[in-house]
Design a protein around this motif. Structure first.
Motif, PDB file in Angstrom:
ATOM      1  N   ARG A  43       0.761  -1.233   0.007  1.00 27.75           N
ATOM      2  CA  ARG A  43      -0.076  -0.018   0.092  1.00 27.75           C
ATOM      3  C   ARG A  43       0.759   1.293  -0.023  1.00 27.75           C
ATOM      4  N   MET A  44       2.105   1.162   0.635  1.00 23.46           N
ATOM      5  CA  MET A  44       2.837   2.578   0.602  1.00 23.46           C
ATOM      6  C   MET A  44       3.506   2.587  -0.823  1.00 23.46           C
ATOM      7  N   ALA A  45       3.752   1.594  -1.568  1.00 21.00           N
ATOM      8  CA  ALA A  45       4.310   1.504  -2.894  1.00 21.00           C
ATOM      9  C   ALA A  45       3.361   2.132  -3.827  1.00 21.00           C
ATOM     10  N   ASP A  46       1.717   1.624  -3.435  1.00 20.46           N
ATOM     11  CA  ASP A  46       0.702   2.182  -4.381  1.00 20.46           C
ATOM     12  C   ASP A  46       0.455   3.726  -4.093  1.00 20.46           C
ATOM     13  N   ALA A  47       0.617   3.987  -2.894  1.00 24.08           N
ATOM     14  CA  ALA A  47       0.351   5.629  -2.550  1.00 24.08           C
ATOM     15  C   ALA A  47       1.737   6.346  -3.213  1.00 24.08           C
ATOM     16  N   LEU A  48       2.884   5.844  -3.387  1.00 22.95           N
ATOM     17  CA  LEU A  48       4.005   6.688  -3.865  1.00 22.95           C
ATOM     18  C   LEU A  48       4.006   6.460  -5.537  1.00 22.95           C
ATOM     19  N   ALA A  49       3.259   5.629  -5.895  1.00 25.93           N
ATOM     20  CA  ALA A  49       3.135   5.533  -7.276  1.00 25.93           C
ATOM     21  C   ALA A  49       2.612   6.740  -8.140  1.00 25.93           C
ATOM     22  N   PRO A  50       1.513   7.383  -7.469  1.00 27.26           N
ATOM     23  CA  PRO A  50       1.339   8.626  -8.549  1.00 27.26           C
ATOM     24  C   PRO A  50       2.353   9.795  -8.200  1.00 27.26           C
ATOM     25  N   GLU A  51       3.383   9.669  -7.421  1.00 31.22           N
ATOM     26  CA  GLU A  51       4.307  10.530  -7.320  1.00 31.22           C
ATOM     27  C   GLU A  51       5.638  10.187  -8.178  1.00 31.22           C
ATOM     28  N   GLY A  52       5.294   9.347  -8.894  1.00 29.04           N
ATOM     29  CA  GLY A  52       6.399   8.788  -9.830  1.00 29.04           C
ATOM     30  C   GLY A  52       7.347   7.860  -9.507  1.00 29.04           C
ATOM     31  N   TYR A  53       7.241   7.195  -8.110  1.00 27.04           N
ATOM     32  CA  TYR A  53       8.213   6.280  -7.686  1.00 27.04           C
ATOM     33  C   TYR A  53       7.657   4.776  -8.388  1.00 27.04           C
ATOM     34  N   ALA A  54       8.803   4.339  -8.786  1.00 32.63           N
ATOM     35  CA  ALA A  54       8.493   2.736  -9.227  1.00 32.63           C
ATOM     36  C   ALA A  54       9.363   1.895  -8.567  1.00 32.63           C
ATOM     37  N   GLU A  55       8.927   0.873  -8.078  1.00 34.78           N
ATOM     38  CA  GLU A  55       9.377   0.007  -7.052  1.00 34.78           C
ATOM     39  C   GLU A  55      10.761  -0.807  -7.850  1.00 34.78           C
ATOM     40  N   THR A  56      11.835  -0.818  -6.963  1.00 29.62           N
ATOM     41  CA  THR A  56      13.140  -1.683  -7.678  1.00 29.62           C
ATOM     42  C   THR A  56      13.446  -2.799  -6.462  1.00 29.62           C
ATOM     43  N   GLY A  57      13.983  -3.808  -6.792  1.00 30.49           N
ATOM     44  CA  GLY A  57      14.614  -4.621  -5.817  1.00 30.49           C
ATOM     45  C   GLY A  57      15.749  -4.647  -5.552  1.00 30.49           C
ATOM     46  N   THR A  58      16.529  -3.497  -5.963  1.00 38.29           N
ATOM     47  CA  THR A  58      17.960  -3.437  -5.706  1.00 38.29           C
ATOM     48  C   THR A  58      18.114  -2.068  -4.671  1.00 38.29           C
ATOM     49  N   LEU A  59      18.800  -2.129  -3.834  1.00 40.13           N
ATOM     50  CA  LEU A  59      18.842  -0.981  -2.738  1.00 40.13           C
ATOM     51  C   LEU A  59      19.623   0.049  -3.415  1.00 40.13           C
TER      52      LEU A  59
END
Length: 484
Positions: A43-59
């Protein structure tokens, strides 16, 4: 529960964006602890997606790093500070700004102390404020040190963004759905009432709508989550109170939903209606996580559990009478203050009586602010270690016995993903056992009968059956054999 270790940071290798180009923002979230944290991470990732954040598995690719923390045990909390130190080194070596956030129950419990102890942290946010993340992150990236650990009046679920269908599909055919948060039980060892707040339940219409959206995106199994999920008491738009059993019955009627699970339950909230739902609903899986914590009445009283060993065993009897093939999982704490060898023997005796398919067991960890931390007669660490070893040996023996009992049986398996080898598939049995088999990828998302051929340390191996051949006869339910 899980407590994974962060990847070791490496020096950033991203090339800078060309002039005139905008480099996509990358989000790295690492969750510690329970399934609730795993759900919160999505849900945090979903909330930030409209802000332009795409998830990555690499730190090292991340512009925003979120540690989603667990506060149940001291070791889990202290591990966060160790990981923060490693991430600080990566952050300082990065050629671009990296925002570091701490979320979850450690954030709620320790607040600004986290920023004081680790200056690399830019943002601390508690579990009830995730809907505010876009604004909080903007403020942190502008240079402010931000702490938000309030318990807001508004529900975060009313404001959290829904995931896209594509993102839901990428997450797989099984999904978590939080239906209840918080705890009113105040077990003397537990911080949850202080970090998650009082028990609250989402409206049933909102849950049904979320599950419908998941089904439309290809999900076939949902696990309903709550700190005390069977205390669910949602109020619908007409002012009617719903129970978990009523919610399960409604969800079971949704087209496309093959399986329903729920966790974590409290014995006090396991009522006759929910037991009957296990009897009546094929979609409600025959696997129940029902923590008991101890087999000693004296220790259970000191834990403020409000049940004793006899009532727990009687409850297990009622559940098995309604659903004879049900498998049980539980939680155990060894070394609670004042625990004697006789108390521990009572725990072993209860385990022998019940027969568990799986379990989580831990040494007692005093949490600041809980009544248990102030009790006298703390058990020496060496004694706790020895008792935990004995308990885990017994629980592992039961787990392996239960897994072996599947060999020769035909189990329905939800095919979830490709396996590690070409042509291999991975799925889950009704009892949450991992199952590997050969088959086409087109079976992913379907429930298939699978003949179980063998058992490994942590999974079962099977094959799609010749449907002209009957399944092996098994007149005695597996759990009855386990408990015998």
């Amino acid at each position: 529960m899980t407590d994974p270790t962060l990847q070791q940071p490496r020096l950033p290798v991203d090339a800078p964006a060309a002039e005139g180009e905008t480099r996509p923002l990358k989000l790295f979230i690492r969750s510690f602890g329970c399934q609730m944290n795993a759900y919160d991470a999505t849900r945090m990732a979903d909330a930030l997606a409209p802000e332009g954040y795409a998830e990555t598995g690499t730190l090292e690719e991340a512009d925003l790093v979120v540690l989603n923390t667990c506060h149940i045990r001291e070791r889990a909390a202290e591990k966060i500070y160790s990981e923060l130190g490693k991430i600080r080194e990566m952050k300082e070596a990065s050629a671009r700004p990296v925002t570091l956030a701490v979320a979850g129950c450690v954030a709620q419990a320790e607040g600004a102390e986290i920023i004081r102890r680790q200056r690399a942290v830019d943002l601390v946010v508690g579990p009830q404020s995730y809907h505010r993340l876009p604004d909080l992150v903007r403020r942190a990236r502008a240079g402010a040190s931000v702490v938000d650990t309030d318990f807001p009046v508004e529900s975060k679920f009313d404001h959290l963004a829904a995931p896209s269908a594509a993102k839901t599909r990428a997450r797989g055919v099984s999904a978590f759905v939080t239906v209840q948060e918080g705890c009113d039980k105040f077990c003397s060892f537990c911080v949850v009432p202080y970090t998650r707040g009082a028990e609250s339940s989402r409206p049933p219409e909102a849950i049904v709508a979320e599950v419908r959206a998941l089904l439309d995106a290809g999900v076939r199994e949902v696990t309903l989550l709550g700190q005390n999920v069977n205390a669910y008491h949602g109020i619908d738009a007409a002012g009617r109170a719903w129970t978990l059993a009523g919610l399960a019955r409604t969800l079971a009627d949704l087209p496309g939903l093959a399986r329903i699970r729920y966790t974590t339950s409290h014995p006090r909230d396991m009522d006759a209606e929910l037991i009957a739902a296990h009897r009546d609903l094929p979609a409600l899986m025959p696997f129940l996580h029902l923590p008991v914590q101890s087999g000693s009445d004296r220790i259970l009283h000191a834990m403020n559990r409000k049940h004793d060993a006899a009532s727990y065993l009687a409850l297990i009897g009622e559940i098995r009478a309604a659903r004879p093939d049900i498998a049980l999982s539980s939680d155990f704490i060894v070394g609670f203050p004042g625990e004697t060898e006789a108390d521990f023997a009572d725990t072993l005796a209860l385990v022998e009586r019940v027969g568990f398919a799986s379990a989580f067991s831990f040494k007692y960890s005093p949490r600041p602010g809980t009544p248990g931390a102030d009790l006298p007669d703390h058990v020496p660490a060496a004694v706790m270690d020895e008792r935990l070893h004995r308990l885990q040996a017994l629980l592992e023996e039961q787990r392996q016995r239960f897994n072996r009992s599947a060999v020769g049986r035909r189990l329905d398996v939800l095919i979830e993903k490709p396996g590690r080898h070409p042509g291999q598939l991975g799925g889950r049995s009704p009892y949450l056992q991992a199952v590997h088999l050969e088959g086409p990828a087109s079976l992913i998302g379907t429930v298939q009968p699978v003949d179980i051929l063998s058992v490994g340390p942590n999974s079962l191996a099977g094959r799609l059956p010749d449907l002209g051949r009957p399944a092996a006869e098994d007149p005695t339910p597996a759990l009855e054999r386990l408990a015998s």
